[in-house]
Design a protein around this motif. Structure first.
Motif, PDB file in Angstrom:
ATOM      1  N   ALA A 113       0.827  -1.201   0.000  1.00 39.63           N
ATOM      2  CA  ALA A 113       0.000   0.000   0.000  1.00 39.63           C
ATOM      3  C   ALA A 113       0.861   1.249   0.000  1.00 39.63           C
ATOM      4  N   GLU A 115       0.199   5.461   0.407  1.00 40.91           N
ATOM      5  CA  GLU A 115      -0.751   6.532   0.716  1.00 40.91           C
ATOM      6  C   GLU A 115      -0.007   7.856   0.762  1.00 40.91           C
ATOM      7  N   ILE A 118      -2.332  10.231   4.153  1.00 40.41           N
ATOM      8  CA  ILE A 118      -3.054   9.702   5.314  1.00 40.41           C
ATOM      9  C   ILE A 118      -2.354   8.430   5.784  1.00 40.41           C
ATOM     10  N   MET A 120      -2.415   4.614   6.759  1.00 45.24           N
ATOM     11  CA  MET A 120      -3.264   3.503   6.349  1.00 45.24           C
ATOM     12  C   MET A 120      -4.196   3.066   7.488  1.00 45.24           C
ATOM     13  N   GLN A 124      -3.898   2.752  11.909  1.00 48.29           N
ATOM     14  CA  GLN A 124      -4.420   3.904  12.636  1.00 48.29           C
ATOM     15  C   GLN A 124      -4.735   3.563  14.096  1.00 48.29           C
ATOM     16  N   PHE A 169       4.191  -1.178   3.505  1.00 46.14           N
ATOM     17  CA  PHE A 169       3.556   0.130   3.463  1.00 46.14           C
ATOM     18  C   PHE A 169       4.607   1.187   3.134  1.00 46.14           C
ATOM     19  N   VAL A 171       4.869   5.574   2.654  1.00 46.59           N
ATOM     20  CA  VAL A 171       4.248   6.900   2.648  1.00 46.59           C
ATOM     21  C   VAL A 171       5.335   7.945   2.426  1.00 46.59           C
ATOM     22  N   ALA A 175       2.829  12.747   4.491  1.00 45.18           N
ATOM     23  CA  ALA A 175       1.656  12.082   5.056  1.00 45.18           C
ATOM     24  C   ALA A 175       1.708  12.062   6.576  1.00 45.18           C
ATOM     25  N   ASN A 219      -2.639   9.694  -6.069  1.00 48.73           N
ATOM     26  CA  ASN A 219      -3.636   8.858  -5.403  1.00 48.73           C
ATOM     27  C   ASN A 219      -2.962   7.756  -4.595  1.00 48.73           C
ATOM     28  N   GLY A 220      -3.612   7.386  -3.512  1.00 44.44           N
ATOM     29  CA  GLY A 220      -3.177   6.200  -2.801  1.00 44.44           C
ATOM     30  C   GLY A 220      -3.664   4.955  -3.515  1.00 44.44           C
ATOM     31  N   TRP A 222      -3.813   0.344  -3.050  1.00 43.03           N
ATOM     32  CA  TRP A 222      -3.559  -0.893  -2.315  1.00 43.03           C
ATOM     33  C   TRP A 222      -3.517  -2.042  -3.303  1.00 43.03           C
ATOM     34  N   ASP A 237     -14.061   4.484  -5.708  1.00 46.21           N
ATOM     35  CA  ASP A 237     -13.030   3.512  -5.379  1.00 46.21           C
ATOM     36  C   ASP A 237     -12.857   2.637  -6.614  1.00 46.21           C
TER      37      ASP A 237
END
Length: 283
Positions: A113, A115, A118, A120, A124, A169, A171, A175, A219-220, A222, A237
């Motif tokens: 992923a 992002e 933000i 992920m 969070q 992941f 970023v 982010a 854009n993010g 996954w 989406d």
């Protein structure tokens, strides 16, 4: 009630009717399908959107009459097309989307992923997630299910501790600076990233400021196994399954990962940002 939700209710009622006609309890059907019993309930009660695989498996498990499977697939594909609209999805409930995500994640062994702005969802904290969901509710006029959505998002994170799965992941540093919550919440979120980044099956990379990027982070996205890519725009989406599309995003992810800092180098970037948020937090 939206037409999307009504269509989901209608499909759930048909699935329940087929199960009952086969004289199966929800638990018995779940055992045949190797699902959690709660998934049968969520599909029947329109709290989760069925996939094509879901309805095909369901029809086979209950020995549905000829032609039933094709009709269920038709309804599911029509529903899925509308499901891709964020406005439709969020009006159907914040928690329902989290359930859909949890089901997709249960079928995934390799997660990749990226992002741009933000943290992920799988990483969070509950307070960071709560502030994110409040903004989503306001932007999309979503149903007020913030507590339930946070609860399911936290439950989703249990998958991180499954050593049979791999998570990668990435970023950009921006982010981690993006204040989607007050400074004290951002501090807790960054602490959480430091902890999760030490898990043996989790790689968390940060692209520091000043490092040249391979492409603009618009854009993010996954990547789930080698089977599907989810690309989130502000209104839809996008779900991509074509091999060429998947290969494109795998390459894009690899390009971002090549310029990111992982392990101790990545944690040093997080600690530096954490110090900045500590300065902003009242004592």
């Amino acid at each position: 009630m939206t037409s999307f939700q009504q269509a989901r209710i209608d499909l759930g009622s048909q699935l329940r009717g087929l199960r009952e006609a086969a004289h199966l309890s929800g638990k018995e059907l779940a055992e045949r399908l190797r699902w959690q019993p709660s998934k049968v309930s969520r599909l029947e009660n329109a709290r989760q959107t069925a996939t094509e695989d879901d309805v095909v498996g369901w029809a086979q498990a209950v020995n549905a009459p000829p032609g039933t499977t094709d009709e269920l697939i038709r309804q599911t594909l029509a529903l899925q097309e509308r499901h891709d609209s964020w406005k439709q999805r969020y009006r159907s409930g914040l928690a329902a989307i989290q359930e859909d995500m949890r089901d997709l994640e249960a079928r995934t062994k390799l997660f990749r992923a990226f992002e741009p702005g933000i943290i992920m969802g799988l990483l969070q904290t509950s307070e960071y997630a709560r502030h994110v969901f409040r903004k989503v509710k306001r932007l999309y006029s979503a149903a007020d299910q913030i507590d339930a959505a946070v609860r399911v998002r936290m439950q989703r994170q249990e998958i991180l501790y499954d050593r049979n799965r791999t998570f990668r992941f990435v970023v950009p540093e921006a982010a981690l600076h993006t204040a989607l919550a007050p400074p004290e919440v951002m501090r807790g979120q960054l602490d959480r990233l430091l902890a999760v980044s030490t898990l043996p099956n989790v790689e968390f990379g940060v692209i520091p400021f000043g490092r040249e990027l391979p492409s603009a982070p618009i854009n993010g996205f996954w990547i789930y196994n080698e089977a599907m890519v989810g690309v989130a725009t502000m209104t839809k989406d996008l779900v991509l399954r074509e091999p060429d599309d998947i290969a494109f995003y795998v390459q894009a992810f690899d390009n971002y990962a090549k310029v990111a800092d992982f392990e101790e180098d990545g944690r040093e970037v997080i600690i530096r940002i954490l110090r900045d948020f500590r300065k902003q937090t009242p004592h």
